[in-house]
Design a protein around this motif. Structure first.
Motif, PDB file in Angstrom:
ATOM      1  N   ARG A  17      -3.349  -9.308   2.930  1.00  0.00           N
ATOM      2  CA  ARG A  17      -2.049  -8.661   3.077  1.00  0.00           C
ATOM      3  C   ARG A  17      -2.169  -7.154   2.933  1.00  0.00           C
ATOM      4  NH1 ARG A  17       2.400 -11.953  -0.113  1.00  0.00           N
ATOM      5  NH2 ARG A  17       3.719 -10.555   1.071  1.00  0.00           N
ATOM      6  N   GLN A  18      -3.043  -6.679   2.040  1.00  0.00           N
ATOM      7  CA  GLN A  18      -3.242  -5.242   1.878  1.00  0.00           C
ATOM      8  C   GLN A  18      -3.833  -4.649   3.149  1.00  0.00           C
ATOM      9  OE1 GLN A  18      -5.747  -4.901  -1.550  1.00  0.00           O
ATOM     10  NE2 GLN A  18      -4.043  -4.909  -2.978  1.00  0.00           N
ATOM     11  N   TYR A  19      -4.838  -5.311   3.697  1.00  0.00           N
ATOM     12  CA  TYR A  19      -5.455  -4.847   4.935  1.00  0.00           C
ATOM     13  C   TYR A  19      -4.434  -4.852   6.064  1.00  0.00           C
ATOM     14  CZ  TYR A  19      -7.607  -5.110   9.452  1.00  0.00           C
ATOM     15  OH  TYR A  19      -7.867  -4.883  10.774  1.00  0.00           O
ATOM     16  N   GLU A  20      -3.728  -5.967   6.208  1.00  0.00           N
ATOM     17  CA  GLU A  20      -2.757  -6.102   7.297  1.00  0.00           C
ATOM     18  C   GLU A  20      -1.666  -5.047   7.193  1.00  0.00           C
ATOM     19  OE1 GLU A  20      -1.543 -10.127   6.768  1.00  0.00           O
ATOM     20  OE2 GLU A  20      -3.399 -10.923   7.629  1.00  0.00           O
ATOM     21  N   GLN A  21      -1.212  -4.761   5.962  1.00  0.00           N
ATOM     22  CA  GLN A  21      -0.167  -3.753   5.773  1.00  0.00           C
ATOM     23  C   GLN A  21      -0.669  -2.375   6.185  1.00  0.00           C
ATOM     24  OE1 GLN A  21       3.055  -4.641   4.749  1.00  0.00           O
ATOM     25  NE2 GLN A  21       3.451  -2.623   5.588  1.00  0.00           N
ATOM     26  N   ALA A  22      -1.862  -2.007   5.752  1.00  0.00           N
ATOM     27  CA  ALA A  22      -2.434  -0.708   6.123  1.00  0.00           C
ATOM     28  C   ALA A  22      -2.640  -0.638   7.633  1.00  0.00           C
ATOM     29  CB  ALA A  22      -3.756  -0.470   5.392  1.00  0.00           C
ATOM     30  N   PHE A  23      -3.132  -1.723   8.226  1.00  0.00           N
ATOM     31  CA  PHE A  23      -3.361  -1.803   9.675  1.00  0.00           C
ATOM     32  C   PHE A  23      -2.060  -1.577  10.434  1.00  0.00           C
ATOM     33  CE2 PHE A  23      -3.752  -4.185  13.628  1.00  0.00           C
ATOM     34  CZ  PHE A  23      -5.040  -3.900  14.070  1.00  0.00           C
ATOM     35  N   ASN A  24      -1.021  -2.314  10.060  1.00  0.00           N
ATOM     36  CA  ASN A  24       0.264  -2.194  10.756  1.00  0.00           C
ATOM     37  C   ASN A  24       0.946  -0.862  10.482  1.00  0.00           C
ATOM     38  OD1 ASN A  24      -0.037  -4.671  11.978  1.00  0.00           O
ATOM     39  ND2 ASN A  24       1.216  -5.765  10.496  1.00  0.00           N
ATOM     40  N   ASP A  25       0.818  -0.353   9.252  1.00  0.00           N
ATOM     41  CA  ASP A  25       1.397   0.953   8.937  1.00  0.00           C
ATOM     42  C   ASP A  25       0.718   2.060   9.746  1.00  0.00           C
ATOM     43  OD1 ASP A  25       3.173  -0.203   7.165  1.00  0.00           O
ATOM     44  OD2 ASP A  25       2.080   0.416   5.361  1.00  0.00           O
ATOM     45  N   CYS A  26      -0.572   1.907   9.999  1.00  0.00           N
ATOM     46  CA  CYS A  26      -1.284   2.862  10.845  1.00  0.00           C
ATOM     47  C   CYS A  26      -0.654   2.900  12.231  1.00  0.00           C
ATOM     48  CB  CYS A  26      -2.767   2.489  10.940  1.00  0.00           C
ATOM     49  SG  CYS A  26      -3.664   3.420  12.200  1.00  0.00           S
ATOM     50  N   ALA A  27      -0.459   1.735  12.834  1.00  0.00           N
ATOM     51  CA  ALA A  27       0.134   1.666  14.172  1.00  0.00           C
ATOM     52  C   ALA A  27       1.549   2.250  14.173  1.00  0.00           C
ATOM     53  CB  ALA A  27       0.150   0.225  14.681  1.00  0.00           C
ATOM     54  N   LEU A  28       2.327   1.946  13.142  1.00  0.00           N
ATOM     55  CA  LEU A  28       3.687   2.483  13.040  1.00  0.00           C
ATOM     56  C   LEU A  28       3.663   4.003  12.914  1.00  0.00           C
ATOM     57  CD1 LEU A  28       6.733   1.983  12.811  1.00  0.00           C
ATOM     58  CD2 LEU A  28       6.394   1.699  10.338  1.00  0.00           C
ATOM     59  N   SER A  29       2.733   4.520  12.137  1.00  0.00           N
ATOM     60  CA  SER A  29       2.634   5.973  11.975  1.00  0.00           C
ATOM     61  C   SER A  29       2.276   6.657  13.290  1.00  0.00           C
ATOM     62  CB  SER A  29       1.605   6.323  10.899  1.00  0.00           C
ATOM     63  OG  SER A  29       2.054   5.899   9.635  1.00  0.00           O
TER      64      SER A  29
END
Length: 140
Positions: free
Chosen positions: A45-57
């Motif tokens: 979940r930590q990896y997925e959150q950082a991954f998705n937050d990167c795309a959102l940013s």
């Protein structure tokens, strides 16, 4: 379970990438993970959150923040307990997303490095698309 998870990640990436493609940013493709269908493991979940937050940013044009988040996702993934072939593919997706952030912030050399490394790790169609787009935009 792993096979199902990988299929879901791949499918969600394919389904969401075209939706996440940022048309006003020269048609680069961003990959995201549908967290509602992945395993509920804290580290994932930590990896997925950082991954998705990167795309959102990237979508929000916060490129420095996106680069940091993608780098964080890569670090988290490198320490996760997932099979090596899954780690390679997800690392490739993350490098490609970071490459998009870097090319949008005009850090072309670092972006190309990310795109080339991503393609070497996994020759995924979306990753290859981003490398081809970058080379075309930079007239290489």
């Amino acid at each position: 379970m792993f096979s199902t998870l990988m299929k879901r990640v791949a499918l969600s990436s394919l389904l969401t990438c075209s939706a996440m493609a940022v048309a006003d940013q020269s048609d680069y493709k961003l990959m995201v993970i549908d967290q509602s269908i992945t395993a509920d493991v804290a580290q994932n979940r930590q990896y997925e959150q950082a991954f998705n937050d990167c795309a959102l940013s990237v979508k929000e044009k916060k490129f420095s923040e996106a680069e940091t988040l993608c780098s964080k996702a890569i670090s988290l993934l490198n320490t996760s307990k997932v099979p090596s072939y899954k780690r390679r593919e997800l690392t490739s997706f993350t490098l490609s997303n970071r490459g998009v952030a870097r090319i949008m912030s005009e850090n072309d050399t670092a972006a190309l490095s990310d795109f080339y490394e991503a393609v070497q790790i996994s020759g995924n169609e979306l990753v290859e698309h981003n490398l081809t787009r970058a080379k075309k935009n930079l007239a290489l």
